[in-house]
Design a protein around this motif. Structure first.
Motif, PDB file in Angstrom:
ATOM      1  N   GLU A  31      -3.586  -9.184  19.711  1.00 17.90           N
ATOM      2  CA  GLU A  31      -3.037  -9.065  18.362  1.00 17.90           C
ATOM      3  C   GLU A  31      -3.550 -10.158  17.435  1.00 17.90           C
ATOM      4  O   GLU A  31      -3.681  -9.959  16.234  1.00 17.90           O
ATOM      5  N   TRP A  34      -6.734  -8.977  15.782  1.00 16.02           N
ATOM      6  CA  TRP A  34      -6.435  -8.060  14.680  1.00 16.02           C
ATOM      7  C   TRP A  34      -5.954  -8.838  13.447  1.00 16.02           C
ATOM      8  O   TRP A  34      -6.417  -8.601  12.345  1.00 16.02           O
ATOM      9  N   GLU A  35      -5.019  -9.736  13.643  1.00 11.29           N
ATOM     10  CA  GLU A  35      -4.443 -10.478  12.524  1.00 11.29           C
ATOM     11  C   GLU A  35      -5.513 -11.292  11.794  1.00 11.29           C
ATOM     12  O   GLU A  35      -5.543 -11.324  10.563  1.00 11.29           O
ATOM     13  N   ILE A  38      -7.962  -8.627   9.937  1.00 15.43           N
ATOM     14  CA  ILE A  38      -7.431  -8.001   8.716  1.00 15.43           C
ATOM     15  C   ILE A  38      -7.244  -9.050   7.621  1.00 15.43           C
ATOM     16  O   ILE A  38      -7.457  -8.774   6.443  1.00 15.43           O
ATOM     17  N   LYS A  86      -3.917   1.063   7.411  1.00 13.53           N
ATOM     18  CA  LYS A  86      -3.691  -0.317   7.873  1.00 13.53           C
ATOM     19  C   LYS A  86      -2.444  -0.385   8.766  1.00 13.53           C
ATOM     20  O   LYS A  86      -2.466  -0.997   9.836  1.00 13.53           O
ATOM     21  N   LYS A  87      -1.370   0.266   8.349  1.00 12.72           N
ATOM     22  CA  LYS A  87      -0.131   0.258   9.124  1.00 12.72           C
ATOM     23  C   LYS A  87      -0.344   0.937  10.485  1.00 12.72           C
ATOM     24  O   LYS A  87       0.121   0.446  11.513  1.00 12.72           O
ATOM     25  N   GLN A  90      -2.320  -1.349  12.744  1.00 13.41           N
ATOM     26  CA  GLN A  90      -1.471  -2.435  13.228  1.00 13.41           C
ATOM     27  C   GLN A  90      -0.589  -1.948  14.375  1.00 13.41           C
ATOM     28  O   GLN A  90      -0.491  -2.606  15.414  1.00 13.41           O
ATOM     29  N   LYS A  91       0.041  -0.790  14.207  1.00 12.89           N
ATOM     30  CA  LYS A  91       0.884  -0.246  15.278  1.00 12.89           C
ATOM     31  C   LYS A  91       0.057   0.017  16.535  1.00 12.89           C
ATOM     32  O   LYS A  91       0.497  -0.252  17.649  1.00 12.89           O
ATOM     33  N   TYR A  94      -0.735  -3.396  18.286  1.00 13.76           N
ATOM     34  CA  TYR A  94       0.426  -3.982  18.944  1.00 13.76           C
ATOM     35  C   TYR A  94       0.872  -3.142  20.138  1.00 13.76           C
ATOM     36  O   TYR A  94       1.238  -3.681  21.180  1.00 13.76           O
ATOM     37  N   TYR A 121       6.778  -5.080  16.461  1.00 14.25           N
ATOM     38  CA  TYR A 121       5.714  -4.757  15.502  1.00 14.25           C
ATOM     39  C   TYR A 121       5.201  -3.343  15.702  1.00 14.25           C
ATOM     40  O   TYR A 121       4.916  -2.623  14.746  1.00 14.25           O
TER      41      TYR A 121
END
Length: 129
Positions: A31, A34-35, A38, A86-87, A90-91, A94, A121
């Motif tokens: 994660e 990813w963080e 982005i 994007k959401k 993210q899902k 996670y 998350y």
């Protein structure tokens, strides 16, 4: 040329100089990867003052492998929105990270907290019961 290659070519030539091009994102890694990715992507697109439509095109153009495959499975309505893509990414990240094993020197309580954080998350609408 594919549509993706045409979009990338236009974005490269009209918007970004080579040092500003965000690296592709595959959905692999933890994660934190990813963080950081982005955050860097949004920093570069904000510096270039991209509108939402161009930012969305650029995000789609920079996805490869698992991340690209995941987005291709979204509904056509979802794929049309930067925020929804994007959401969903993210899902996906996670939820994928929830399958990780305990690290060698990681305390069991820290491992459990990490999994709970990732689950919250990945599934923000799930209850804590």
């Amino acid at each position: 040329n594919t549509v993706k290659q045409k979009v990338e070519k236009r974005l490269y030539s009209e918007i970004f100089c080579p040092r500003d091009i965000p690296v592709p994102y595959s959905g692999e890694g933890d994660e934190t990867h990813w963080e950081k990715w982005i955050e860097e992507f949004e920093k570069k697109t904000t510096q270039r003052k991209l509108d939402e439509s161009t930012k969305h095109q650029w995000l789609q153009a920079r996805l490869v492998k698992g991340a690209q495959e995941m987005v291709s499975k979204l509904s056509s309505d979802e794929r049309q929105s930067y925020a929804l893509v994007k959401k969903a990414l993210q899902k996906y990240v996670y939820a994928t990270c929830l399958t990780r094993g305990k690290k060698i020197n990681e305390e069991l309580s820290d491992y459990a907290k990490s999994l709970l954080r990732l689950a919250s998350y990945a599934y923000p609408d799930a209850s804590e019961q």
